[in-house]
Design a protein around this motif. Structure first.
Motif, PDB file in Angstrom:
ATOM      1  N   ARG A   1       0.273  29.717  23.240  1.00 16.08           N
ATOM      2  CA  ARG A   1      -0.891  30.593  23.331  1.00 16.08           C
ATOM      3  C   ARG A   1      -1.953  30.207  22.295  1.00 16.08           C
ATOM      4  N   GLU A   2      -1.484  29.889  21.080  1.00 20.56           N
ATOM      5  CA  GLU A   2      -2.449  29.658  19.995  1.00 20.56           C
ATOM      6  C   GLU A   2      -2.940  28.219  19.913  1.00 20.56           C
ATOM      7  N   ALA A   3      -2.206  27.295  20.544  1.00 18.93           N
ATOM      8  CA  ALA A   3      -2.471  25.874  20.291  1.00 18.93           C
ATOM      9  C   ALA A   3      -3.817  25.421  20.826  1.00 18.93           C
ATOM     10  N   LYS A   4      -4.490  24.625  20.034  1.00 20.54           N
ATOM     11  CA  LYS A   4      -5.698  23.933  20.479  1.00 20.54           C
ATOM     12  C   LYS A   4      -5.389  22.444  20.659  1.00 20.54           C
ATOM     13  N   VAL A   5      -4.182  22.044  20.330  1.00 18.65           N
ATOM     14  CA  VAL A   5      -3.757  20.651  20.517  1.00 18.65           C
ATOM     15  C   VAL A   5      -2.692  20.637  21.623  1.00 18.65           C
ATOM     16  N   PRO A   6      -2.430  19.454  22.220  1.00 21.90           N
ATOM     17  CA  PRO A   6      -1.431  19.411  23.293  1.00 21.90           C
ATOM     18  C   PRO A   6      -0.044  19.833  22.788  1.00 21.90           C
TER      19      PRO A   6
ATOM     20  N   VAL B   1     -17.075  27.259  37.346  1.00 23.56           N
ATOM     21  CA  VAL B   1     -16.416  26.251  36.515  1.00 23.56           C
ATOM     22  C   VAL B   1     -15.476  26.921  35.511  1.00 23.56           C
ATOM     23  N   SER B   2     -15.979  27.943  34.836  1.00 22.16           N
ATOM     24  CA  SER B   2     -15.141  28.659  33.860  1.00 22.16           C
ATOM     25  C   SER B   2     -13.920  29.250  34.544  1.00 22.16           C
ATOM     26  N   ALA B   3     -14.125  29.793  35.733  1.00 19.20           N
ATOM     27  CA  ALA B   3     -12.997  30.390  36.456  1.00 19.20           C
ATOM     28  C   ALA B   3     -11.963  29.327  36.798  1.00 19.20           C
ATOM     29  N   LEU B   4     -12.443  28.192  37.288  1.00 17.00           N
ATOM     30  CA  LEU B   4     -11.533  27.125  37.739  1.00 17.00           C
ATOM     31  C   LEU B   4     -10.670  26.578  36.600  1.00 17.00           C
ATOM     32  N   VAL B   5     -11.282  26.372  35.437  1.00 13.40           N
ATOM     33  CA  VAL B   5     -10.531  25.739  34.340  1.00 13.40           C
ATOM     34  C   VAL B   5      -9.629  26.726  33.594  1.00 13.40           C
ATOM     35  N   SER B   6      -9.655  27.987  34.027  1.00 19.93           N
ATOM     36  CA  SER B   6      -8.829  29.001  33.371  1.00 19.93           C
ATOM     37  C   SER B   6      -7.558  29.311  34.148  1.00 19.93           C
ATOM     38  N   LEU B   7      -7.372  28.662  35.313  1.00 20.50           N
ATOM     39  CA  LEU B   7      -6.298  29.068  36.210  1.00 20.50           C
ATOM     40  C   LEU B   7      -4.937  28.465  35.832  1.00 20.50           C
ATOM     41  N   GLU B   8      -4.444  28.880  34.669  1.00 25.25           N
ATOM     42  CA  GLU B   8      -3.095  28.472  34.245  1.00 25.25           C
ATOM     43  C   GLU B   8      -2.070  28.857  35.298  1.00 25.25           C
ATOM     44  N   GLY B   9      -1.186  27.942  35.622  1.00 28.50           N
ATOM     45  CA  GLY B   9      -0.145  28.244  36.606  1.00 28.50           C
ATOM     46  C   GLY B   9      -0.578  27.941  38.025  1.00 28.50           C
ATOM     47  N   LEU B  10      -1.884  27.838  38.254  1.00 25.05           N
ATOM     48  CA  LEU B  10      -2.373  27.486  39.594  1.00 25.05           C
ATOM     49  C   LEU B  10      -2.913  26.060  39.608  1.00 25.05           C
ATOM     50  N   VAL B  11      -3.763  25.737  38.624  1.00 19.90           N
ATOM     51  CA  VAL B  11      -4.354  24.398  38.548  1.00 19.90           C
ATOM     52  C   VAL B  11      -3.550  23.576  37.529  1.00 19.90           C
TER      53      VAL B  11
ATOM     54  N   ARG C   1     -13.769  22.809  26.122  1.00 21.49           N
ATOM     55  CA  ARG C   1     -13.776  23.990  25.264  1.00 21.49           C
ATOM     56  C   ARG C   1     -13.179  25.200  25.990  1.00 21.49           C
ATOM     57  N   GLU C   2     -13.529  25.332  27.265  1.00 21.12           N
ATOM     58  CA  GLU C   2     -13.130  26.540  27.996  1.00 21.12           C
ATOM     59  C   GLU C   2     -11.763  26.433  28.651  1.00 21.12           C
ATOM     60  N   ALA C   3     -11.267  25.200  28.822  1.00 18.63           N
ATOM     61  CA  ALA C   3     -10.092  25.015  29.673  1.00 18.63           C
ATOM     62  C   ALA C   3      -8.831  25.620  29.089  1.00 18.63           C
ATOM     63  N   LYS C   4      -8.059  26.266  29.931  1.00 22.12           N
ATOM     64  CA  LYS C   4      -6.703  26.712  29.577  1.00 22.12           C
ATOM     65  C   LYS C   4      -5.677  25.830  30.280  1.00 22.12           C
ATOM     66  N   VAL C   5      -6.130  24.896  31.100  1.00 25.08           N
ATOM     67  CA  VAL C   5      -5.232  23.954  31.778  1.00 25.08           C
ATOM     68  C   VAL C   5      -5.496  22.565  31.189  1.00 25.08           C
ATOM     69  N   PRO C   6      -4.558  21.621  31.365  1.00 25.17           N
ATOM     70  CA  PRO C   6      -4.768  20.275  30.808  1.00 25.17           C
ATOM     71  C   PRO C   6      -6.026  19.614  31.389  1.00 25.17           C
ATOM     72  N   VAL C   7      -6.736  18.885  30.539  1.00 22.25           N
ATOM     73  CA  VAL C   7      -7.981  18.225  30.938  1.00 22.25           C
ATOM     74  C   VAL C   7      -7.840  16.721  30.706  1.00 22.25           C
TER      75      VAL C   7
END
Lengths: 418, 418
Positions: free
Chosen positions: A216-221, B189-199, B216-222
């Protein structure tokens, strides 16, 4: 100085050591492992003394028995650390080799060179042996490392830190390449996992709470696994004796490990074998929680599974049992309820085996083998830094290779792009 | 419905299509590519008409000329899309194969199977051809994909979406496997990169601003690269003619590409060749910004570099030039100022070449070749989804393999863990 600034300082000095460790010959990295082992042997008494103080504090703080057991060191466990150092030293150099060098039509040659990631962060609980295991794997793969063990093991870890630093020094490598975080402040973890540009990857090892917090907190892989909801599916064409033996081993070989079976799926055509599969599990004291069809067969020897049992990682002598209509229902049950860790099929049917292997999206998929084999040593990796259920970078048991990256190399002879 | 809910709906239906596309035979995925090409051929007129409307809106909105150029379609560019489909179809199936199957001492066999990642998100600007390129690479590798093009290309992209969906349908694959995001709302774009578990992974392609925002915004790997501050180092033992030709090609073959040289490092022992290297660059109209030593040689033909020139990605006919004392200074300059994209050495000295290859921590490191070769096609990948300067997962030009993962497979014959 704030905890955050202290962590930044440690990471900055570890990062500065990266080029030296990355470019050192493997003989020098192996020499460091030898010297660390020698220092550890010399420090046996000091280490046991420090560990005793850790254990006393743990007793005062009322830590639970399992945690205290993992914290405790003795001569056998120190021997285990020495063995780990020796095994890692014996592994081939994972970096610097050039693979797949191919000539292109343009005339250039293109290949890949395996290289270290840079600075790795390891966050773990109680077991002091992780300090040695993780340091040796990171050093062997040419990485620098920040080791953040549990506060309950701080005295033991600081003695191990001294051994590691003296080994590095004796081998002529920078002591800063391995940093045992010397503060027990909880915010050190948050600081460590936020160091974008300094820390290249973090590996959390421990309970689900710790791993969730890091993710949750990580900004690194982050290289991680959260759950091990592992399945074994007994297919219609399974050999009954094999099914009985595999189910028993997958569940009862060890209860607390992430590759232990938590749900048994039984094909409806194997319903007559369910009794024989259940018997040795019950004899070992495993509580069975069954679907309706299971209950019809086992009656009062099994309780009724509730909806949430299918998602449960028991880590205990409890097993969910479900009768399914065939391989497709098994695959879709695993897709819905599994954790992507390890799932297996027992079958004599080649097509069903191949279908299961391809369609089940887990880090390890097995045919006619116990889920308990999902392990870096069993897979021939020599050692394991952790298990990943992520699909990005490394998946499944992760050894030295998961601590490396590949860069492209291009060899030309004055080639220009037309 | 909110934009966020709309994106979740699109992603959910794409995710539901993942098992079907992942488990389809390659013949069916190739058939889809053929049918998409047929639909594209049939829709030529409609596509050009839609593109014309996009161009009119772009003109009304006063978009800059470079963006408008990239947006414009014509018959040649449509032929290019057809070629891309044909190339991707001709590539071998990247998934399903079993590699490295080895027997362990326990008796089990352990190998790896390459499998799709799942659902990929592609975020890009203006060029409509990316819609076809990215869809074909994702489909070929068994992935579902969400395509989020620029709002300026929305009409063109919706025609391409129809072609893709009709191709999928004709091949018997789920149309939902490719979703062209049909809203121009920026929050998509913000919505798409936030979809942990889906994307499962996002690939942003475009300007630095877009990529920084996604990272900056992504919660999924980029999978990404930000800069291409590429270096060519002319070593003391470089062949002068080769040095001249490579410097010219690396800088002037194209100015706006990420693998274009931005800084030339010249060994002080090659100072006498600097004049001959500079001459053809100046003749092409390249502005040189030199260090003090460079300035001494080139005088008024070169301006003085300021401190920030060493970190600049010009993407223009400008080149920073620095004289260095040797290979070690070149390596440390690149470590400090480079972007980890592509860096090369020109040398006839084997030891210096190997030292440079090993020590420079960039996604492509080259010996005696133009940096312009850093490209998926030039590396024989057949096609490219992007270039990664990250060290995790895929690095350098990324083709089909970067869109896949490997899972462990274990084959036993009733093996249990002892």
């Amino acid at each position: 100085m704030t905890v955050q600034q202290h962590i930044i300082n440690l990471a900055t000095s570890a990062k500065a050591a990266c080029p030296t460790i990355a470019n050192s010959p493997v003989s020098q990295r192996n020499e460091a492992l030898t010297k660390i082992a020698e220092a550890l042997e010399t420090s046996r008494a000091a280490l046991l003394k420090a560990n005793e103080l850790d254990l006393e504090s743990a007793a005062d703080a009322g830590l639970d028995a399992a945690l205290v057991d993992r914290l405790e060191l003795n001569d056998a466990r120190i021997d285990g650390m020495l063995d780990a150092l020796s095994i890692v030293r014996s592994l081939p150099d994972p970096i610097g080799g050039i693979e797949d060098l191919k000539s292109m039509t343009s005339g250039i040659q293109v290949g890949k060179m395996r290289v270290p990631l840079g600075l790795i962060g390891i966050i773990y609980e109680s077991r002091p042996n992780v300090t040695i295991d993780a340091a040796s794997l990171c050093l062997k793969s040419g990485n620098a490392v920040m080791l953040r063990g549990g506060s309950e093991a701080i005295r033991s870890n600081l003695v191990l830190s001294d051994c590691i630093k003296s080994g590095l020094k004796a081998a002529g490598l920078p002591e800063a390449a391995v940093q045992v975080v010397d503060t027990t402040d909880r915010s050190a973890v948050s600081a460590l996992v936020s160091l974008e540009g300094l820390v290249d990857m973090v590996v959390p090892r421990g309970g689900k709470g710790l791993i969730e917090r890091v993710a949750r907190e990580a900004k690194v892989p982050v290289l991680k696994h959260l759950d091990g909801v592992c399945h074994l599916y007994i297919h219609a064409q399974a050999d009954p004796e094999m099914a009985i033996a595999l189910a028993l081993n997958a569940k009862t070989h060890r209860y607390g490990t992430c590759n232990t079976m938590e749900t048994l799926l039984v094909d409806e055509k194997m319903i007559d074998t369910l009794e024989a599969i259940a018997q040795p599990l019950l004899a070992k004291g495993v509580e069975l929680r069954g679907c309706e069809a299971t209950h019809k067969v086992l009656a009062e020897r099994c309780s009724r599974a509730s909806a949430h049992d299918w998602d449960e990682e028991y880590l205990a002598p409890i097993l969910a049992v479900k009768v399914v209509s065939g391989v497709e229902e098994a695959i879709s049950h695993i897709a819905r309820h599994g954790s992507g860790h390890t799932d297996g099929i027992v079958t004599s049917c080649h097509q069903s085996a191949m279908r299961f292997l391809r369609a089940v999206d887990s880090s390890s998929v097995m045919v006619n083998a116990s889920t308990r084999f999902a392990d870096g040593f069993e897979y021939g990796l020599g050692a394991e830094i952790g298990i990943s259920t992520d699909k990005i970078h490394a998946r499944g048991p992760v050894g030295l290779e998961g601590l490396t990256s590949q860069k492209y190399i291009v060899l030309g002879d004055g080639h220009i792009r037309a």
